[in-house]
Write an enzyme that holds these catalytic residues in place. Structure first.
Site, PDB file in Angstrom:
ATOM      1  N   LYS A 121       0.936  -1.383   0.046  1.00  0.00           N
ATOM      2  CA  LYS A 121      -0.067  -0.154  -0.109  1.00  0.00           C
ATOM      3  C   LYS A 121       0.811   1.196   0.029  1.00  0.00           C
ATOM      4  O   LYS A 121       0.745   2.096  -0.909  1.00  0.00           O
ATOM      5  CB  LYS A 121      -0.961  -0.120   1.255  1.00  0.00           C
ATOM      6  N   ASP A 139      -6.017   0.328   0.201  1.00  0.00           N
ATOM      7  CA  ASP A 139      -6.635   0.349   1.488  1.00  0.00           C
ATOM      8  C   ASP A 139      -7.960   0.080   1.871  1.00  0.00           C
ATOM      9  O   ASP A 139      -8.678  -0.593   0.977  1.00  0.00           O
ATOM     10  CB  ASP A 139      -6.267   2.012   1.798  1.00  0.00           C
TER      11      ASP A 139
END
Ligand code: SF4
Length: 210
Positions: A121, A139
Protein backbone atom coordinates in the site's frame (compact mmCIF):
# COMPACT_ATOMS: atom_id res chain seq x y z
CA UNK A 1 -21.96 -3.89 -18.52
CA UNK A 2 -18.54 -5.52 -18.20
CA UNK A 3 -16.35 -4.95 -15.16
CA UNK A 4 -14.04 -2.82 -17.26
CA UNK A 5 -16.92 -0.65 -18.49
CA UNK A 6 -18.15 -0.34 -14.91
CA UNK A 7 -14.70 0.71 -13.72
CA UNK A 8 -14.46 3.36 -16.44
CA UNK A 9 -17.88 4.72 -15.49
CA UNK A 10 -16.93 4.79 -11.79
CA UNK A 11 -13.75 6.68 -12.70
CA UNK A 12 -15.80 9.20 -14.71
CA UNK A 13 -18.38 9.74 -11.98
CA UNK A 14 -15.82 10.12 -9.21
CA UNK A 15 -13.82 12.56 -11.31
CA UNK A 16 -16.92 14.70 -11.63
CA UNK A 17 -17.49 14.64 -7.89
CA UNK A 18 -13.84 15.13 -6.95
CA UNK A 19 -11.99 17.01 -9.72
CA UNK A 20 -8.93 17.32 -7.49
CA UNK A 21 -7.77 13.96 -6.20
CA UNK A 22 -5.11 14.08 -3.56
CA UNK A 23 -3.65 12.20 -0.65
CA UNK A 24 -4.84 13.63 2.66
CA UNK A 25 -1.47 13.14 4.37
CA UNK A 26 0.64 16.28 4.66
CA UNK A 27 4.21 16.08 3.33
CA UNK A 28 6.77 18.18 1.52
CA UNK A 29 9.54 15.80 0.43
CA UNK A 30 9.33 12.12 -0.58
CA UNK A 31 10.60 10.51 2.63
CA UNK A 32 7.97 12.46 4.59
CA UNK A 33 5.19 10.73 2.63
CA UNK A 34 6.84 7.38 3.24
CA UNK A 35 6.95 8.01 6.99
CA UNK A 36 3.50 9.61 7.20
CA UNK A 37 2.01 6.58 5.46
CA UNK A 38 3.76 4.23 7.89
CA UNK A 39 2.32 6.26 10.76
CA UNK A 40 -1.16 6.11 9.23
CA UNK A 41 -1.45 2.34 9.76
CA UNK A 42 -4.27 1.83 12.31
CA UNK A 43 -4.52 5.62 12.67
CA UNK A 44 -6.34 8.45 10.92
CA UNK A 45 -4.59 10.71 8.42
CA UNK A 46 -5.83 13.71 10.42
CA UNK A 47 -4.03 12.52 13.55
CA UNK A 48 -0.85 11.75 11.60
CA UNK A 49 -0.95 15.30 10.24
CA UNK A 50 -0.91 16.67 13.81
CA UNK A 51 2.22 14.66 14.67
CA UNK A 52 4.43 14.95 11.59
CA UNK A 53 5.18 18.70 11.86
CA UNK A 54 6.88 18.04 15.21
CA UNK A 55 8.67 14.95 13.91
CA UNK A 56 9.93 16.57 10.71
CA UNK A 57 10.68 19.83 12.51
CA UNK A 58 13.01 18.09 14.94
CA UNK A 59 14.42 15.63 12.39
CA UNK A 60 14.37 17.46 9.05
CA UNK A 61 16.26 14.97 6.88
CA UNK A 62 16.77 11.27 6.21
CA UNK A 63 20.19 11.50 7.87
CA UNK A 64 18.73 13.12 10.97
CA UNK A 65 16.03 10.45 11.26
CA UNK A 66 18.54 7.64 10.67
CA UNK A 67 20.61 8.94 13.57
CA UNK A 68 17.68 9.58 15.90
CA UNK A 69 17.18 7.95 19.26
CA UNK A 70 14.29 5.49 18.77
CA UNK A 71 12.92 6.35 22.22
CA UNK A 72 12.62 10.01 21.26
CA UNK A 73 10.77 9.12 18.04
CA UNK A 74 8.46 6.91 20.10
CA UNK A 75 7.49 9.83 22.31
CA UNK A 76 6.78 12.13 19.36
CA UNK A 77 4.66 9.63 17.44
CA UNK A 78 2.92 8.07 20.48
CA UNK A 79 -0.52 9.54 19.52
CA UNK A 80 -0.47 7.48 16.30
CA UNK A 81 -0.54 4.13 18.14
CA UNK A 82 1.80 1.14 17.74
CA UNK A 83 4.49 3.72 18.39
CA UNK A 84 7.27 1.30 19.33
CA UNK A 85 7.11 -0.66 16.08
CA UNK A 86 6.54 2.45 14.00
CA UNK A 87 9.50 4.28 15.60
CA UNK A 88 11.79 1.31 14.98
CA UNK A 89 10.62 1.15 11.35
CA UNK A 90 11.15 4.89 10.80
CA UNK A 91 14.74 4.80 12.02
CA UNK A 92 15.32 1.51 10.19
CA UNK A 93 13.94 2.72 6.87
CA UNK A 94 15.89 5.99 7.03
CA UNK A 95 19.07 4.07 7.85
CA UNK A 96 18.51 1.88 4.80
CA UNK A 97 17.67 4.89 2.62
CA UNK A 98 20.91 6.56 3.75
CA UNK A 99 23.15 3.49 3.50
CA UNK A 100 21.70 1.51 0.58
CA UNK A 101 19.83 4.03 -1.57
CA UNK A 102 22.09 7.09 -1.49
CA UNK A 103 19.58 9.05 0.57
CA UNK A 104 16.97 8.91 -2.20
CA UNK A 105 13.52 7.32 -1.87
CA UNK A 106 13.43 4.64 -4.59
CA UNK A 107 10.85 4.72 -7.38
CA UNK A 108 10.08 1.04 -7.79
CA UNK A 109 7.84 -1.29 -5.79
CA UNK A 110 10.59 -3.86 -5.64
CA UNK A 111 13.05 -1.51 -3.92
CA UNK A 112 10.50 0.18 -1.69
CA UNK A 113 9.34 -3.18 -0.37
CA UNK A 114 12.85 -3.80 1.00
CA UNK A 115 12.42 -0.95 3.49
CA UNK A 116 11.38 -1.97 7.03
CA UNK A 117 7.67 -1.59 7.66
CA UNK A 118 6.81 -0.75 4.06
CA UNK A 119 4.10 -2.85 2.43
CA UNK A 120 2.49 -2.71 -1.00
CA UNK A 121 0.00 0.00 0.00
CA UNK A 122 2.70 2.48 1.02
CA UNK A 123 5.00 1.47 -1.81
CA UNK A 124 2.23 2.02 -4.37
CA UNK A 125 1.34 5.38 -2.82
CA UNK A 126 4.93 6.59 -3.15
CA UNK A 127 5.30 5.26 -6.70
CA UNK A 128 2.05 6.97 -7.72
CA UNK A 129 2.15 10.24 -5.79
CA UNK A 130 5.87 10.98 -5.79
CA UNK A 131 6.93 9.52 -9.12
CA UNK A 132 3.68 9.76 -11.10
CA UNK A 133 3.80 6.13 -12.17
CA UNK A 134 0.73 3.87 -12.43
CA UNK A 135 -0.15 2.54 -8.97
CA UNK A 136 -3.10 0.92 -7.21
CA UNK A 137 -3.28 1.75 -3.52
CA UNK A 138 -5.46 -0.87 -1.87
CA UNK A 139 -6.50 0.53 1.47
CA UNK A 140 -9.65 -0.31 3.41
CA UNK A 141 -11.79 2.12 1.36
CA UNK A 142 -10.58 0.78 -1.97
CA UNK A 143 -11.23 -2.81 -0.92
CA UNK A 144 -14.69 -2.08 0.52
CA UNK A 145 -15.92 0.05 -2.37
CA UNK A 146 -14.62 -2.11 -5.20
CA UNK A 147 -16.26 -5.12 -3.56
CA UNK A 148 -19.55 -3.27 -3.16
CA UNK A 149 -19.43 -2.17 -6.78
CA UNK A 150 -18.76 -5.73 -7.91
CA UNK A 151 -15.36 -4.89 -9.40
CA UNK A 152 -13.47 -7.19 -7.05
CA UNK A 153 -14.24 -10.38 -5.18
CA UNK A 154 -11.68 -10.44 -2.37
CA UNK A 155 -10.82 -8.65 0.86
CA UNK A 156 -7.11 -9.35 0.42
CA UNK A 157 -5.21 -6.15 -0.52
CA UNK A 158 -2.74 -7.78 -2.89
CA UNK A 159 -5.43 -9.82 -4.65
CA UNK A 160 -7.58 -6.67 -4.90
CA UNK A 161 -4.66 -4.86 -6.55
CA UNK A 162 -4.26 -7.62 -9.10
CA UNK A 163 -8.01 -7.88 -9.77
CA UNK A 164 -8.16 -4.12 -10.41
CA UNK A 165 -5.07 -4.00 -12.62
CA UNK A 166 -6.77 -5.11 -15.87
CA UNK A 167 -9.80 -2.88 -15.18
CA UNK A 168 -8.14 0.49 -14.60
CA UNK A 169 -6.34 2.54 -17.23
CA UNK A 170 -2.81 2.92 -15.77
CA UNK A 171 -2.90 6.72 -15.97
CA UNK A 172 -6.13 6.78 -13.93
CA UNK A 173 -5.43 4.16 -11.28
CA UNK A 174 -3.63 6.26 -8.68
CA UNK A 175 -6.15 9.10 -8.60
CA UNK A 176 -9.05 6.64 -8.75
CA UNK A 177 -7.78 5.17 -5.47
CA UNK A 178 -7.54 8.65 -3.90
CA UNK A 179 -11.11 9.35 -4.98
CA UNK A 180 -12.30 6.05 -3.53
CA UNK A 181 -10.88 7.13 -0.16
CA UNK A 182 -12.71 10.46 -0.37
CA UNK A 183 -15.96 8.78 -1.45
CA UNK A 184 -15.58 6.10 1.21
CA UNK A 185 -15.35 8.79 3.89
CA UNK A 186 -18.14 10.97 2.51
CA UNK A 187 -20.75 8.55 1.12
CA UNK A 188 -20.00 4.84 0.97
CA UNK A 189 -18.97 4.49 4.59
CA UNK A 190 -18.26 1.13 6.16
CA UNK A 191 -21.37 1.50 8.30
CA UNK A 192 -24.48 3.29 7.05
CA UNK A 193 -23.51 3.99 3.44
CA UNK A 194 -25.54 6.87 2.02
CA UNK A 195 -27.02 4.90 -0.89
CA UNK A 196 -29.84 7.42 -1.50
CA UNK A 197 -27.26 10.13 -2.22
CA UNK A 198 -24.81 7.99 -4.18
CA UNK A 199 -23.79 8.76 -7.77
CA UNK A 200 -22.41 5.25 -8.12
CA UNK A 201 -25.72 3.60 -7.21
CA UNK A 202 -26.53 2.56 -10.81
CA UNK A 203 -23.26 0.60 -10.86
CA UNK A 204 -23.56 -0.94 -7.43
CA UNK A 205 -24.38 -4.57 -6.67
CA UNK A 206 -24.67 -3.89 -2.91
CA UNK A 207 -27.12 -1.01 -2.65
CA UNK A 208 -29.48 -1.51 0.26
CA UNK A 209 -27.65 -4.64 1.40
CA UNK A 210 -25.29 -2.99 3.89
FE1 SF4 B 1 -21.90 2.38 -1.51
FE2 SF4 B 1 -24.57 2.40 -1.39
FE3 SF4 B 1 -23.28 3.76 -3.29
FE4 SF4 B 1 -23.33 1.11 -3.36
S1 SF4 B 1 -25.12 2.48 -3.59
S2 SF4 B 1 -21.55 2.42 -3.74
S3 SF4 B 1 -23.25 0.60 -1.17
S4 SF4 B 1 -23.20 4.14 -1.08
Amino acid sequence: MTKKQKALEAIRLLKERYPDAACSLTYVVPHELLIATRLAAQCTDARVNTVTPTLFGKYPSIDALAGADVADIEEIIRPCGFFKTKAKDIVGMCTMLRDDFGGVVPDTLEELLKLPGIGRKTANLVVGDIYGKPAIVCDTHCIRLTNRLGLTTTKDPKKTEFELMPLLPPEESNNFCHRLVMFGRDVCRARSPQCAACELEPLCVSKGKQ
